[in-house]
Design a protein around this motif. Structure first.
Motif, PDB file in Angstrom:
ATOM      1  N   UNK A  42     -18.370   6.777  -8.294  1.00 42.72           N
ATOM      2  CA  UNK A  42     -18.445   6.133  -6.984  1.00 42.72           C
ATOM      3  C   UNK A  42     -18.141   4.638  -7.113  1.00 42.72           C
ATOM      4  N   UNK A  43     -18.641   4.018  -8.174  1.00 41.26           N
ATOM      5  CA  UNK A  43     -18.368   2.611  -8.442  1.00 41.26           C
ATOM      6  C   UNK A  43     -16.867   2.391  -8.593  1.00 41.26           C
ATOM      7  N   UNK A  44     -16.188   3.278  -9.312  1.00 39.96           N
ATOM      8  CA  UNK A  44     -14.735   3.168  -9.468  1.00 39.96           C
ATOM      9  C   UNK A  44     -14.007   3.355  -8.140  1.00 39.96           C
ATOM     10  N   UNK A  45     -14.583   4.139  -7.251  1.00 38.81           N
ATOM     11  CA  UNK A  45     -13.952   4.379  -5.952  1.00 38.81           C
ATOM     12  C   UNK A  45     -13.884   3.113  -5.112  1.00 38.81           C
ATOM     13  N   UNK A  46     -14.795   2.168  -5.341  1.00 46.98           N
ATOM     14  CA  UNK A  46     -14.726   0.895  -4.626  1.00 46.98           C
ATOM     15  C   UNK A  46     -13.392   0.220  -4.930  1.00 46.98           C
ATOM     16  N   UNK A  47     -13.043   0.171  -6.223  1.00 50.62           N
ATOM     17  CA  UNK A  47     -11.762  -0.419  -6.617  1.00 50.62           C
ATOM     18  C   UNK A  47     -10.591   0.383  -6.078  1.00 50.62           C
ATOM     19  N   UNK A  48     -10.727   1.701  -6.055  1.00 51.33           N
ATOM     20  CA  UNK A  48      -9.641   2.551  -5.580  1.00 51.33           C
ATOM     21  C   UNK A  48      -9.331   2.280  -4.112  1.00 51.33           C
ATOM     22  N   UNK A  49     -10.358   2.160  -3.291  1.00 46.41           N
ATOM     23  CA  UNK A  49     -10.120   1.904  -1.870  1.00 46.41           C
ATOM     24  C   UNK A  49      -9.613   0.483  -1.633  1.00 46.41           C
ATOM     25  N   UNK A  50     -10.033  -0.474  -2.475  1.00 49.85           N
ATOM     26  CA  UNK A  50      -9.485  -1.824  -2.355  1.00 49.85           C
ATOM     27  C   UNK A  50      -7.980  -1.808  -2.602  1.00 49.85           C
ATOM     28  N   UNK A  51      -7.548  -1.067  -3.626  1.00 52.69           N
ATOM     29  CA  UNK A  51      -6.113  -0.953  -3.891  1.00 52.69           C
ATOM     30  C   UNK A  51      -5.415  -0.172  -2.784  1.00 52.69           C
ATOM     31  N   UNK A  52      -6.073   0.842  -2.249  1.00 51.30           N
ATOM     32  CA  UNK A  52      -5.499   1.625  -1.151  1.00 51.30           C
ATOM     33  C   UNK A  52      -5.192   0.724   0.045  1.00 51.30           C
ATOM     34  N   UNK A  53      -6.109  -0.216   0.346  1.00 44.73           N
ATOM     35  CA  UNK A  53      -5.871  -1.144   1.449  1.00 44.73           C
ATOM     36  C   UNK A  53      -4.629  -1.989   1.185  1.00 44.73           C
ATOM     37  N   UNK A  54      -4.448  -2.413  -0.074  1.00 49.19           N
ATOM     38  CA  UNK A  54      -3.247  -3.176  -0.425  1.00 49.19           C
ATOM     39  C   UNK A  54      -1.993  -2.320  -0.286  1.00 49.19           C
ATOM     40  N   UNK A  55      -2.069  -1.058  -0.712  1.00 47.37           N
ATOM     41  CA  UNK A  55      -0.937  -0.140  -0.549  1.00 47.37           C
ATOM     42  C   UNK A  55      -0.540  -0.022   0.919  1.00 47.37           C
ATOM     43  N   UNK A  56      -1.532   0.146   1.774  1.00 46.15           N
ATOM     44  CA  UNK A  56      -1.258   0.293   3.200  1.00 46.15           C
ATOM     45  C   UNK A  56      -0.583  -0.954   3.767  1.00 46.15           C
TER      46      UNK A  56
END
Length: 396
Positions: free
Chosen positions: A176-190
């Protein structure tokens, strides 16, 4: 195995709404639900002793001790990354050809059903655990059974069961902690590909959800182990690549969100349904509800990406669902001689821990009953004629 009807039905409705209210309503009125029960005979994960190594250089000094080595293994081979899971380090290090090698206890890993992974160069990354870390414990809330965090009841649990639960919730928290970073990158992708503000906003909200999930997981792990534990620094590289184009973005979202998070939401709901401890049920309720919204965001993002990128994007997304269908065409793991569970299965399930065989069966059911039928209904995938039965029509 039939997934929880109420949660399954609600999630299906939300996913189908990405095709428009009229489409979803027609499908649900005609046949309220997705898929037929999936049954699968699977084996409990077998624990075995083996030798595992990681690269080491003389300039770094002596090899790590057992506790440090386990943290290193968790960092370079995190939970859900491969077909095996390292449970413990049983020997001191032996240096071999520039590597530190240890005798470890491994077991076949269950499917990953937690959050959205953070992946670089095809590998999932998580932080290592750090003892005596109180900065990631849950704050007091209405869903908390005590001030300062989630406090499960430890009565009637054996030491072995507490250890099993602590390990399980710690691995979940690190994901779940790693998912924080994943969604931050997802926002950049978008943003890099011109997505609407509603998707960017939802990605940031999802990252905050994952902060909450991590706090819940670390709090429960700390309670079961009897001492606080949290994450060490996240292994973040200096530069984070964004998706090269809409095809790459849509493929990643379909894999990690439409498949991964939809399965995660359904599995968390099943864990909640079987759990009896109030603190664990509250944590799993929050996680299941949030993962359902994250899954919905993934399906909406894929729909936007196809609208913006056209047929190449659609083909990439269809390939993801075909790969999911192919995983169902393969038979489940054969029966194996497994060691006895590390604790009573009923006691562990009451605290949110399910055996690997149960998790594999639930994940297969989620694919067969929800993911593939909804992809078919939304026109995102067409099954091969010879395997059409893998994706049943939308039904109760």
């Amino acid at each position: 195995m039939l997934l929880d009807r109420s949660f399954r039905r609600t999630l299906i409705a939300r996913l189908l709404l990405s095709a428009g209210p009229s489409t979803a309503a027609a499908l649900l009125i005609a046949a309220p639900g997705c898929g037929e029960p999936e049954t699968a005979e699977t084996a409990d994960a077998a624990e075995t002793a083996d030798i595992r190594c990681f690269e080491w250089f003389e300039e770094l000094g002596a090899c790590l001790d057992r506790e440090q080595a386990l943290e290193e293994f968790w960092t370079i081979h995190p939970f859900c990354e491969s077909e095996e899971e390292i449970l413990s380090v049983e020997s001191d290090a032996t240096q071999r050809d520039g590597a530190c090698c240890y005798e470890v206890i491994v077991q076949e890993a269950g499917p990953c059903a937690v959050g959205r992974p953070f992946t670089l160069e095809g590998r999932r990354r998580t932080a290592a655990p750090r003892p005596a870390e109180a900065g990631w414990l849950a704050r007091g809330s209405a869903k908390s059974t005590g001030p300062g965090g989630m406090r499960p009841s430890l009565a009637h649990l054996t030491d072995e069961e507490r250890e099993t639960l602590a390990e399980g919730w710690l691995r979940s928290a690190l994901e779940e902690h790693a998912s924080v970073a994943s969604f931050a990158r997802f926002a950049l992708d978008l943003m890099a590909h011109g997505a609407p503000s509603s998707l960017v906003e939802a990605a940031h909200i999802a990252a905050l959800d994952e902060v909450g999930h991590a706090r819940l997981g670390f709090s429960l792990a700390s309670a079961y182990r009897g001492a606080p534990v949290g994450p060490a620094a996240f292994p973040m590289p200096p530069a984070i690549p964004v998706a090269a184009d809409l095809v790459a973005l849509a493929r990643a979202v379909a894999e990690e969100g439409c498949v991964g998070e939809t399965v995660a939401a359904l599995v968390a709901a099943e864990q909640r349904a079987r759990a009896e401890d109030p603190a664990v049920r509250a944590a799993l309720e929050a996680i299941a509800d949030d993962e359902a919204r994250h899954a919905e965001l993934a399906w909406l993002t894929v729909a936007w990406a196809i609208g913006a990128g056209g047929e190449p994007v659609r083909r990439a997304v269809a390939g993801v669902f075909e790969a999911a269908a192919e995983s169902l065409r393969r038979p489940p793991p054969a029966e194996a001689d497994a060691e006895a569970p590390r604790g009573r299965p009923a006691a562990l399930a009451a605290h949110g821990h399910l055996a690997g065989a149960d998790l594999r069966a639930l994940s297969r059911a989620a694919l067969a009953q929800v993911v593939l039928p909804c992809a078919l209904s939304l026109g995102l995938w067409k099954p091969r004629a010879a395997a059409a039965a893998v994706a049943p029509a939308v039904s109760a």
